[in-house]
Design a protein around this motif. Structure first.
Motif, PDB file in Angstrom:
ATOM      1  N   CYS A  40       0.837  -1.204   0.000  1.00 40.17           N
ATOM      2  CA  CYS A  40       0.000   0.000   0.000  1.00 40.17           C
ATOM      3  C   CYS A  40       0.872   1.255   0.000  1.00 40.17           C
ATOM      4  CB  CYS A  40      -0.915  -0.003   1.223  1.00 40.17           C
ATOM      5  SG  CYS A  40      -1.989   1.445   1.349  1.00 40.17           S
ATOM      6  N   ALA A  41       0.410   2.269  -0.697  1.00 41.87           N
ATOM      7  CA  ALA A  41       1.148   3.537  -0.728  1.00 41.87           C
ATOM      8  C   ALA A  41       1.171   4.208   0.634  1.00 41.87           C
ATOM      9  CB  ALA A  41       0.520   4.471  -1.761  1.00 41.87           C
ATOM     10  N   LEU A  42       0.249   3.818   1.519  1.00 46.99           N
ATOM     11  CA  LEU A  42       0.161   4.411   2.850  1.00 46.99           C
ATOM     12  C   LEU A  42       0.781   3.495   3.902  1.00 46.99           C
ATOM     13  CD1 LEU A  42      -3.554   5.626   2.674  1.00 46.99           C
ATOM     14  CD2 LEU A  42      -1.504   6.788   1.853  1.00 46.99           C
ATOM     15  N   THR A  43       1.709   2.657   3.509  1.00 49.95           N
ATOM     16  CA  THR A  43       2.224   1.625   4.404  1.00 49.95           C
ATOM     17  C   THR A  43       2.729   2.160   5.735  1.00 49.95           C
ATOM     18  OG1 THR A  43       3.793  -0.212   4.556  1.00 49.95           O
ATOM     19  CG2 THR A  43       4.520   1.728   3.324  1.00 49.95           C
ATOM     20  N   THR A  44       3.312   3.354   5.757  1.00 51.22           N
ATOM     21  CA  THR A  44       3.848   3.876   7.016  1.00 51.22           C
ATOM     22  C   THR A  44       2.751   4.342   7.968  1.00 51.22           C
ATOM     23  OG1 THR A  44       4.103   6.089   6.037  1.00 51.22           O
ATOM     24  CG2 THR A  44       6.003   4.603   5.940  1.00 51.22           C
ATOM     25  N   ALA A  45       1.528   4.536   7.459  1.00 52.18           N
ATOM     26  CA  ALA A  45       0.446   5.031   8.317  1.00 52.18           C
ATOM     27  C   ALA A  45       0.107   4.043   9.421  1.00 52.18           C
ATOM     28  CB  ALA A  45      -0.801   5.336   7.484  1.00 52.18           C
ATOM     29  N   ALA A  46       0.246   2.755   9.131  1.00 53.08           N
ATOM     30  CA  ALA A  46      -0.099   1.720  10.102  1.00 53.08           C
ATOM     31  C   ALA A  46       1.119   1.196  10.854  1.00 53.08           C
ATOM     32  CB  ALA A  46      -0.813   0.560   9.404  1.00 53.08           C
ATOM     33  N   ALA A  47       2.214   1.926  10.810  1.00 51.35           N
ATOM     34  CA  ALA A  47       3.456   1.455  11.426  1.00 51.35           C
ATOM     35  C   ALA A  47       3.338   1.285  12.934  1.00 51.35           C
ATOM     36  CB  ALA A  47       4.600   2.414  11.094  1.00 51.35           C
ATOM     37  N   ARG A  48       2.449   2.052  13.560  1.00 56.26           N
ATOM     38  CA  ARG A  48       2.306   2.002  15.005  1.00 56.26           C
ATOM     39  C   ARG A  48       1.333   0.919  15.481  1.00 56.26           C
ATOM     40  NH1 ARG A  48       3.617   6.607  17.889  1.00 56.26           N
ATOM     41  NH2 ARG A  48       1.788   6.300  19.218  1.00 56.26           N
ATOM     42  N   VAL A  49       0.661   0.246  14.556  1.00 56.21           N
ATOM     43  CA  VAL A  49      -0.360  -0.729  14.941  1.00 56.21           C
ATOM     44  C   VAL A  49       0.207  -1.890  15.762  1.00 56.21           C
ATOM     45  CG1 VAL A  49      -2.067  -2.370  14.087  1.00 56.21           C
ATOM     46  CG2 VAL A  49      -1.911  -0.096  13.076  1.00 56.21           C
ATOM     47  N   PRO A  50       1.328  -2.500  15.371  1.00 53.56           N
ATOM     48  CA  PRO A  50       1.862  -3.585  16.216  1.00 53.56           C
ATOM     49  C   PRO A  50       2.170  -3.122  17.639  1.00 53.56           C
ATOM     50  CG  PRO A  50       2.882  -3.643  14.049  1.00 53.56           C
ATOM     51  CD  PRO A  50       2.105  -2.362  14.117  1.00 53.56           C
ATOM     52  N   GLU A  51       2.681  -1.916  17.795  1.00 49.27           N
ATOM     53  CA  GLU A  51       2.940  -1.387  19.136  1.00 49.27           C
ATOM     54  C   GLU A  51       1.642  -1.213  19.908  1.00 49.27           C
ATOM     55  OE1 GLU A  51       4.699   2.677  21.275  1.00 49.27           O
ATOM     56  OE2 GLU A  51       4.879   2.399  19.110  1.00 49.27           O
ATOM     57  N   ALA A  52       0.608  -0.686  19.238  1.00 45.03           N
ATOM     58  CA  ALA A  52      -0.691  -0.519  19.890  1.00 45.03           C
ATOM     59  C   ALA A  52      -1.268  -1.871  20.296  1.00 45.03           C
ATOM     60  CB  ALA A  52      -1.659   0.206  18.952  1.00 45.03           C
ATOM     61  N   ALA A  53      -1.107  -2.876  19.440  1.00 47.42           N
ATOM     62  CA  ALA A  53      -1.606  -4.219  19.753  1.00 47.42           C
ATOM     63  C   ALA A  53      -0.885  -4.792  20.966  1.00 47.42           C
ATOM     64  CB  ALA A  53      -1.432  -5.135  18.547  1.00 47.42           C
ATOM     65  N   ALA A  54       0.432  -4.595  21.034  1.00 45.69           N
ATOM     66  CA  ALA A  54       1.202  -5.100  22.173  1.00 45.69           C
ATOM     67  C   ALA A  54       0.810  -4.388  23.465  1.00 45.69           C
ATOM     68  CB  ALA A  54       2.696  -4.931  21.900  1.00 45.69           C
ATOM     69  N   GLN A  55       0.584  -3.076  23.389  1.00 44.93           N
ATOM     70  CA  GLN A  55       0.162  -2.319  24.572  1.00 44.93           C
ATOM     71  C   GLN A  55      -1.201  -2.796  25.066  1.00 44.93           C
ATOM     72  OE1 GLN A  55       0.251   1.765  23.292  1.00 44.93           O
ATOM     73  NE2 GLN A  55       2.424   2.023  23.730  1.00 44.93           N
ATOM     74  N   ALA A  56      -2.141  -2.941  24.135  1.00 47.97           N
ATOM     75  CA  ALA A  56      -3.482  -3.393  24.506  1.00 47.97           C
ATOM     76  C   ALA A  56      -3.444  -4.807  25.077  1.00 47.97           C
ATOM     77  CB  ALA A  56      -4.413  -3.332  23.300  1.00 47.97           C
ATOM     78  N   GLN A  57      -2.614  -5.670  24.491  1.00 46.80           N
ATOM     79  CA  GLN A  57      -2.505  -7.045  24.980  1.00 46.80           C
ATOM     80  C   GLN A  57      -1.998  -7.072  26.415  1.00 46.80           C
ATOM     81  OE1 GLN A  57      -2.846 -10.276  22.722  1.00 46.80           O
ATOM     82  NE2 GLN A  57      -3.520 -10.523  24.835  1.00 46.80           N
ATOM     83  N   ARG A  58      -1.025  -6.228  26.709  1.00 44.39           N
ATOM     84  CA  ARG A  58      -0.463  -6.203  28.061  1.00 44.39           C
ATOM     85  C   ARG A  58      -1.454  -5.628  29.068  1.00 44.39           C
ATOM     86  NH1 ARG A  58       4.476  -2.880  30.509  1.00 44.39           N
ATOM     87  NH2 ARG A  58       4.751  -4.107  32.392  1.00 44.39           N
ATOM     88  N   ILE A  59      -2.143  -4.571  28.678  1.00 45.93           N
ATOM     89  CA  ILE A  59      -3.147  -3.980  29.570  1.00 45.93           C
ATOM     90  C   ILE A  59      -4.227  -5.011  29.889  1.00 45.93           C
ATOM     91  CG2 ILE A  59      -4.978  -2.245  29.727  1.00 45.93           C
ATOM     92  CD1 ILE A  59      -3.177  -0.410  28.014  1.00 45.93           C
TER      93      ILE A  59
END
Length: 428
Positions: free
Chosen positions: A210-229
């Motif tokens: 996707c041309a917007l590939t960097t837009a979702a770069a933070r998603v894995p970090e958000a998933a890890a944060q939510a998983q830990r919470i």
């Protein structure tokens, strides 16, 4: 006047993605601040952080048109990916319909609830096809190393981008379709977990092409944060930022056409509000404003709505023991080394969320600070402001302190010049 009206109508055809809450914006509050998180996250260079009067400043509209500093968005170039909104360390960008916090969280809750209902129906029917083999990627495990679990599939919900959804048959009731996964952050994922989802899939495989590939770069970090919470709260949830195979439980959408593509009407309906309706409402508001009438300022989004929703969700889910240490993603502890503190209280003065604030004087001239962890976004401004390294943020805050009604009191010394800053006089 005609030019102004034409300008308002053009803006209404493509309403801005967000408003700026200037008191929270680091660059709007302090001209010397160097925060460019929103601009750095933008995949199409539609956003810049420049003073309005600076040489070379972009000529396009600002999200805060009356301000002289802060983020400035080229509304025509903006692709509504949401990356700037979720990247802001102080939540200063407040999203507007149809992707405002209220609508997005309502859609996420509905999706999670439908996923729970579907899983309950399958368990009750005990149908053979309801027994699935699926990979448990909890705690960041993925790929071949992920443990394989056989048994009834959990209540599965998905967050997918519009481009991805248009090529697949997906169950609309259990899938949130977004312009881009850049809109996803930890509070949104926790909200789904608290509303019945036991498994959340985020297909990031399509992002690579996707041309917007960097837009979702933070998603894995958000998933890890939510998983830990969720783990700290005892919520049984698996969050998978993975590939296409994870979408299998969400397929077979009865509303899909023969080609497997969702209709445009369904995609817009999933956002909760029609973009056309939002544009018409924005046009009416701007025209009313140009005519000298009220612009309905009382309808502005609530600052940090996602933060308060996150805390409400966790409180409703049931609190762990008071002594349980909360993840840094929720809030840090702020402490001050009084031996190295000058008593200037600049840390409280520059706090953008008023999580750290001056509360009065103590005997002997000392200053009393209050730290409210529920307001803290862990942006680091307080620590960066301290010239002496006296203030520290660390992961030692407890559940009892985060959800207490009273803020944490911090006493700092009377204002003074520390030895290492005191000028020395050389005798003649």
């Amino acid at each position: 006047m005609p030019d102004l009206i034409d300008r308002a109508l053009r803006a209404a055809e493509r309403p801005p993605v967000a408003l700026l809450h200037a008191p929270r914006c680091l660059t709007a509050r302090d001209a010397s601040a160097r925060c460019t998180a929103c601009a750095d996250a933008c995949p199409v260079d539609a956003l810049a952080v420049t003073p309005l009067v600076a040489e070379g400043a972009q000529p396009y509209e600002s999200v805060n048109p009356t301000g002289e500093a802060g983020p400035r968005i080229d509304n025509e170039a903006c692709v509504r990916c949401g990356a700037c909104v979720t990247a802001c360390p102080t939540n200063a960008l407040l999203p507007l319909p149809p992707l405002d916090d209220e609508a997005l969280f309502a859609r996420a809750a509905s999706t999670a609830a439908h996923a729970a209902e579907r899983a309950a129906e399958q368990a009750l029917d005990n149908a053979p096809q309801d027994t699935a083999t699926w990979q448990n990627r909890e705690d960041g495990a993925a790929g071949e190393n992920a443990p394989v679990v056989e048994g009834p599939a959990p209540a599965t919900a998905g967050l997918v981008c519009e481009r991805w959804a248009q090529t697949r048959r997906l169950d609309r009731d259990r899938t949130v379709v977004l312009p881009c996964l850049g809109w996803v952050d930890a509070p949104l994922l926790v909200h789904m977990a608290c509303n019945g989802a036991e498994r959340i899939v985020l297909p990031l495989e399509a992002c690579a092409a996707c041309a917007l590939t960097t837009a979702a770069a933070r998603v894995p970090e958000a998933a890890a944060q939510a998983q830990r919470i969720c783990g700290n709260w005892g919520l049984d949830i698996v969050i998978e930022a993975t590939g296409e195979d994870a979408l299998a439980p969400l397929e077979a959408n009865p509303d899909a056409d023969a080609a497997g593509e969702l209709s445009r009407r369904n995609l817009i309906a999933q956002a909760g509000t029609s973009l056309v309706d939002a544009a018409k409402a924005e046009a009416a508001k701007q025209l009313e404003s140009l005519a000298g009438a009220s612009a309905h300022a009382d309808t502005s989004p609530e600052p940090d709505a996602r933060r308060w929703q996150l805390l409400d969700d966790l409180h409703a889910a049931g609190l762990p023991d008071d002594g349980t240490v909360v993840p840094r993603a929720l809030a840090p502890r702020v402490s001050v080394d009084v031996d190295h503190c000058s008593g200037c209280a600049q840390c409280a003065l520059f706090c953008p969320t008023e999580a750290l604030r001056k509360a009065g004087r103590l005997p002997g001239g000392r200053t009393l600070l209050e730290f409210d962890p529920s307001r803290c976004r862990d942006c680091g401004v307080c620590e960066d402001t301290c010239r002496y390294g006296a203030l520290v943020r660390d992961e030692t805050l407890t559940v009892g302190e985060l959800f207490a009604l009273d803020p944490i009191e911090i006493a700092i010394p009377k204002r003074r010049v520390l030895p290492e800053r005191r000028q020395t006089t050389v005798a003649p």
